[in-house]
Write an enzyme that holds these catalytic residues in place. Structure first.
Site, PDB file in Angstrom:
ATOM      1  CG  ASP A 261      -2.543   1.168   1.271  1.00 20.74           C
ATOM      2  OD1 ASP A 261      -2.099   1.216  -0.333  1.00 20.74           O
ATOM      3  OD2 ASP A 261      -2.816   0.875   2.115  1.00 20.74           O
ATOM      4  CB  ALA A 295      -2.705   8.724   4.624  1.00 21.16           C
ATOM      5  N   GLY A 296      -1.575   4.935   3.655  1.00 22.47           N
ATOM      6  CA  GLY A 296      -0.949   4.217   3.078  1.00 22.47           C
ATOM      7  C   GLY A 296       0.299   4.459   4.001  1.00 22.47           C
TER       8      GLY A 296
END
Length: 370
Positions: A261, A295-296
């Protein structure tokens, strides 16, 4: 002209101490079966396969243009030999720009780049109540739109929230075409998850993250995954998921595989980066929105492998979870394994699991910038 490499080779039938010869494909593996603890030679493993990559090297997939090539190059230097370029939830025109660029990259792998196998369409067919770090451009899917996007670049994986009206029928239609539909960014219940699996969904997007959690009277989407999934992806950066939860998933889901991710901040110093239309901050190894939402990540799959071994997995099992299971999930029998006839995608690691060499489709990757 063929090349050769020597060491402890992880084959589908176990470890072989000997020589692997290759050109674009693996030509032969010669040697004797061995337990690698009996020597001090390097490990030779299948190249890593990452099915959830948003960015790296300061670039984001959603930029379009040459961004995906820079992303494929930074991940190659960390052992990833093939990947899926992953989109964000965004307006249609932004997704079109990203897919047009990915479609070109699929057709032409650049020097020192991982092979881009296609697209993981993570948005926009998700629940606006479980966005995570996705911008709020969520909407219901239609088969017509998905078919149009498929004309721009091969859609290998699509994330959907199955509780959205109309999505269950779409899951069946997409599954029938060979697309891997997985469940994610969802407020759906356990029953919604079971129904999606019955309609042809086959995976879960970053298990535990951005989905309804497990409670003993409301098992949620996590419960559906733990009870029924053969495959699911998980981010083993030790920030997104507690080690205890990782161990739980490893016991429950036979072919749990790891993804990064990863974002534009991967391989970059602390600072601000773009994630789709969001500005995110990298600090102390994590990537977050201004409100603190993860966020990732900045994870790479070589570090994922080391993290798995640190959690107690043996090296062969850890290798399968950063390579073979992902290949099998996509139905690829010519990647993710060191066997005669498969692509010569492999990594060489020293006894501390540090990368020494990366070979992609028979070509040695320059690791100088790693």
């Amino acid at each position: 002209m063929s090349d050769a490499i020597k060491g402890n080779i992880l084959t589908p039938n176990g470890w072989v101490h000997g020589t692997l010869s290759f050109d674009q494909h693996i030509q032969d593996i010669q040697g004797a079966h061995v337990d690698p603890v009996a020597n001090h030679d390097d490990y030779i493993l299948p190249g890593f396969i990452d099915l959830h990559v948003h960015g790296g090297a300061g670039k984001d997939v959603m930029e379009g243009g040459d961004a995906v090539h820079a992303i494929a190059a930074i991940h190659a230097r960390h052992g990833t030999t093939s990947l899926l370029a992953t989109t964000m939830t965004a307006p249609p025109e932004d997704i079109d720009i990203a897919l047009q660029a990915i479609g070109k990259a699929v057709k032409q792998r650049g020097k020192n780049e991982a092979r881009v196998l296609g697209v993981h369409l993570e948005g926009p067919y998700i629940n606006s109540g479980k966005l995570g770090a996705q911008p709020n451009f969520a909407r219901a899917a239609t088969l017509e739109e998905v078919q149009r996007l498929e004309s721009l670049a091969p859609l290998r994986v699509i994330t959907v929230a199955p509780e959205i009206a109309g999505h269950l029928a779409l899951v069946r239609e997409l599954a029938d075409t060979g697309v891997r539909v997985q469940i994610g960014h969802t407020l759906g219940s356990y029953d919604d998850g079971v129904a999606a699996l019955e309609h042809g969904a086959v995976g879960f997007t970053h298990l535990f993250n951005a989905m309804s959690g497990l409670h003993h009277r409301e098992p949620g989407m996590v419960g559906a995954a733990l009870a029924h999934a053969e495959y699911a992806e998980l981010i083993p950066d030790l920030l997104h998921v507690h080690p205890g939860a990782i161990k739980t998933a490893l016991r429950a889901i036979p072919r749990l595989y790891c993804v990064t991710d990863s974002t534009a901040a991967t391989g970059m110093p602390d600072g601000e980066y773009m994630l789709g239309r969001h500005t995110v901050q990298k600090c102390m190894g994590g990537v977050r929105l201004p409100d603190g939402t993860l966020a990732g990540s900045t994870l790479t799959l070589d570090q994922a492998l080391r993290n798995l071994v640190g959690l107690g997995l043996d090296l062969a099992d850890a290798s399968a979870r950063v390579s073979t299971h992902a290949a099998d999930y996509l139905g690829l029998q010519d990647r993710g394994r060191l066997a005669r006839g498969a692509y010569a995608d492999l990594v060489v690691l020293d006894r501390d699991l540090k990368l020494k060499a990366v070979i992609i489709e028979g070509e040695r990757c320059d690791l100088n910038d790693a």
